[in-house]
Design a protein around this motif. Structure first.
Motif, PDB file in Angstrom:
ATOM      1  N   ASN A 223      33.501  -9.275   1.161  1.00  0.00           N
ATOM      2  CA  ASN A 223      32.451 -10.080   0.517  1.00  0.00           C
ATOM      3  C   ASN A 223      32.839 -10.466  -0.899  1.00  0.00           C
ATOM      4  O   ASN A 223      32.099 -10.193  -1.862  1.00  0.00           O
ATOM      5  N   ALA A 224      33.982 -11.116  -1.049  1.00  0.00           N
ATOM      6  CA  ALA A 224      34.512 -11.443  -2.375  1.00  0.00           C
ATOM      7  C   ALA A 224      33.549 -12.323  -3.167  1.00  0.00           C
ATOM      8  O   ALA A 224      33.023 -13.312  -2.660  1.00  0.00           O
ATOM      9  N   GLY A 225      33.308 -11.934  -4.420  1.00  0.00           N
ATOM     10  CA  GLY A 225      32.475 -12.729  -5.308  1.00  0.00           C
ATOM     11  C   GLY A 225      30.985 -12.521  -5.121  1.00  0.00           C
ATOM     12  O   GLY A 225      30.186 -13.124  -5.835  1.00  0.00           O
ATOM     13  N   ARG A 226      30.603 -11.685  -4.162  1.00  0.00           N
ATOM     14  CA  ARG A 226      29.174 -11.408  -3.924  1.00  0.00           C
ATOM     15  C   ARG A 226      28.959  -9.903  -3.837  1.00  0.00           C
ATOM     16  O   ARG A 226      29.893  -9.147  -3.587  1.00  0.00           O
ATOM     17  N   ILE A 227      27.689  -9.494  -4.005  1.00  0.00           N
ATOM     18  CA  ILE A 227      27.385  -8.065  -3.953  1.00  0.00           C
ATOM     19  C   ILE A 227      26.312  -7.753  -2.908  1.00  0.00           C
ATOM     20  O   ILE A 227      25.812  -6.634  -2.850  1.00  0.00           O
ATOM     21  N   HIS A 228      25.992  -8.745  -2.072  1.00  0.00           N
ATOM     22  CA  HIS A 228      24.944  -8.541  -1.064  1.00  0.00           C
ATOM     23  C   HIS A 228      25.143  -9.574   0.030  1.00  0.00           C
ATOM     24  O   HIS A 228      25.965 -10.477  -0.077  1.00  0.00           O
ATOM     25  N   TYR A 229      24.357  -9.448   1.114  1.00  0.00           N
ATOM     26  CA  TYR A 229      24.510 -10.400   2.213  1.00  0.00           C
ATOM     27  C   TYR A 229      23.765 -11.710   1.966  1.00  0.00           C
ATOM     28  O   TYR A 229      23.998 -12.701   2.655  1.00  0.00           O
ATOM     29  N   SER A 230      22.857 -11.749   0.991  1.00  0.00           N
ATOM     30  CA  SER A 230      22.132 -12.998   0.732  1.00  0.00           C
ATOM     31  C   SER A 230      23.103 -14.064   0.235  1.00  0.00           C
ATOM     32  O   SER A 230      23.795 -13.885  -0.770  1.00  0.00           O
ATOM     33  N   GLY A 231      23.180 -15.173   0.977  1.00  0.00           N
ATOM     34  CA  GLY A 231      24.087 -16.253   0.637  1.00  0.00           C
ATOM     35  C   GLY A 231      25.528 -16.004   1.042  1.00  0.00           C
ATOM     36  O   GLY A 231      26.410 -16.806   0.728  1.00  0.00           O
ATOM     37  N   ALA A 232      25.785 -14.913   1.747  1.00  0.00           N
ATOM     38  CA  ALA A 232      27.159 -14.564   2.121  1.00  0.00           C
ATOM     39  C   ALA A 232      27.544 -15.190   3.461  1.00  0.00           C
ATOM     40  O   ALA A 232      26.744 -15.886   4.108  1.00  0.00           O
ATOM     41  N   SER A 233      28.760 -14.925   3.919  1.00  0.00           N
ATOM     42  CA  SER A 233      29.261 -15.495   5.172  1.00  0.00           C
ATOM     43  C   SER A 233      28.559 -14.854   6.369  1.00  0.00           C
ATOM     44  O   SER A 233      27.945 -13.781   6.269  1.00  0.00           O
ATOM     45  N   ASP A 234      28.689 -15.498   7.517  1.00  0.00           N
ATOM     46  CA  ASP A 234      28.089 -14.970   8.750  1.00  0.00           C
ATOM     47  C   ASP A 234      28.649 -13.590   9.095  1.00  0.00           C
ATOM     48  O   ASP A 234      27.929 -12.729   9.600  1.00  0.00           O
TER      49      ASP A 234
END
Length: 339
Positions: free
Chosen positions: A159-170
């Motif tokens: 999950n590069a550049g993010r810290i949660h699943y909101s707005g992340a890849s499928d």
């Protein structure tokens, strides 16, 4: 695994910064009393015994847990045909929870015996058929562990550049969902062994009405994510340190929770519905203080104390409208009866 809530009773403690969670309980307090009085048959549950056991799963350090168990006890007493019930309350949380503060702040005028049971509620905690009512509020959205794919750099769920699943890849969303399902299945399997026939589970947990809806509280995660990215740009943090950090929280869809309960097959769904917390006046720093009380330990475990302090100081700049949104994110209220 996430760290426990902040202990003690100081400025940044969970005991001083958990009014939002208390509002969630207030919103369903009458429904809990009604469900207990309508569904708990003490004579059949106790089989001649006078011991009535209540477990709070994810109790933290109070004072919310005390109010919750008193609500349940009041309802049981109102329904019971006997006046000599002895209530035992089993306060459960992670091994690192501040049980010293919890027990130091127990109400002096209480009508129950108190004990601590340390350990994860995703595993067995109590002897078979020993619990009459289990209660869990504001805890089941915390995962037992991060999904494995989020820890591997070459994984599709990295999950590069993010810290949660909101707005992340499928792939990231799927990894979180699979871990949630595994955790809830384990939770129900263990409770099915521990709760007596006819006993109940009362659950209040952050959740959403549909799978494609983001819980309002995720706005806080987005804001923290932006803070961390700014710190990378400023050279304060390395990019890979942020890339390897993910918040172990999932706000479940109510239909998924219902499906998992039905798949388990050991519990009748007495009630399962979406609830909105009671409106409260939100001071400008209130939600950030709640965030700190709940997540400071988890941030420190990954980033250390110095970086975490910088993140939380910057978080105090959170815009007011975002705080109001985060403070009024709803939840799932479920009443399950052991078949």
């Amino acid at each position: 695994m996430a760290s426990p809530m902040n202990g003690g009773d100081g400025t940044h403690s969970y005991s001083k910064n958990s009014t939002l969670q208390r509002c969630g309980l207030s919103a369903v307090e009458d429904a809990i009393k009604e469900a207990v009085m309508q569904n708990v048959e003490t004579d059949k549950l106790l089989c001649g015994s006078t011991r009535f056991a209540i477990a709070d799963l994810g109790c933290s350090v109070g004072p919310n847990t005390f109010h919750a168990v008193e609500t349940i006890i009041e309802a049981v007493q109102h329904k019971s045909s006997t006046n000599n019930l002895e209530f035992q309350v089993l306060f459960n949380d992670q091994i690192g929870n501040d049980f010293n503060t919890l027990f130091a702040s127990l109400p002096q005028e209480r009508n129950y015996f108190a004990a601590a049971v340390a350990g994860s509620f995703y595993g067995r905690l109590f002897p078979s058929s020993s619990i009459h009512i289990a209660y869990s509020s504001g805890a089941l959205h915390w995962l037992s562990k991060l999904p494995e794919g989020l820890k591997v750099k070459d994984s599709p769920a990295w999950n590069a550049g993010r810290i949660h699943y909101s707005g992340a890849s499928d792939a990231v969303v799927k990894a979180y969902a699979e871990q949630l399902e595994e955790d809830l299945e384990n939770f129900l399997r263990c409770r099915a062994q521990e709760i007596v026939g006819g006993g109940m589970i009362v659950i209040l947990v952050g959740g959403v009405s549909h799978a494609n809806v983001q819980h309002r509280s995720t706005v806080l995660f987005t804001f923290v994510e932006a803070i961390l990215i700014d710190m990378v740009k400023e050279g304060v943090l390395a990019q890979e340190v942020v890339d390897s950090f993910n918040i172990p929280i999932v706000y479940a869809c109510i239909n998924d929770v219902r499906r998992i309960v039905e798949k388990n097959g050991c519990f009748e769904i007495v009630k399962m519905e979406m609830v909105e917390p009671v409106d409260i006046a939100t001071a400008e720093t209130n939600v950030v203080m709640h965030l700190r009380a709940a997540m400071e330990g988890t941030l420190i475990d990954h980033f250390g104390e110095e970086i975490t302090e910088q993140v939380l100081v910057r978080a105090m700049r959170l815009p007011t409208h975002m705080m109001v949104d985060a403070a009024h994110g709803g939840g799932i209220f479920a009443l399950l009866k052991r078949k």
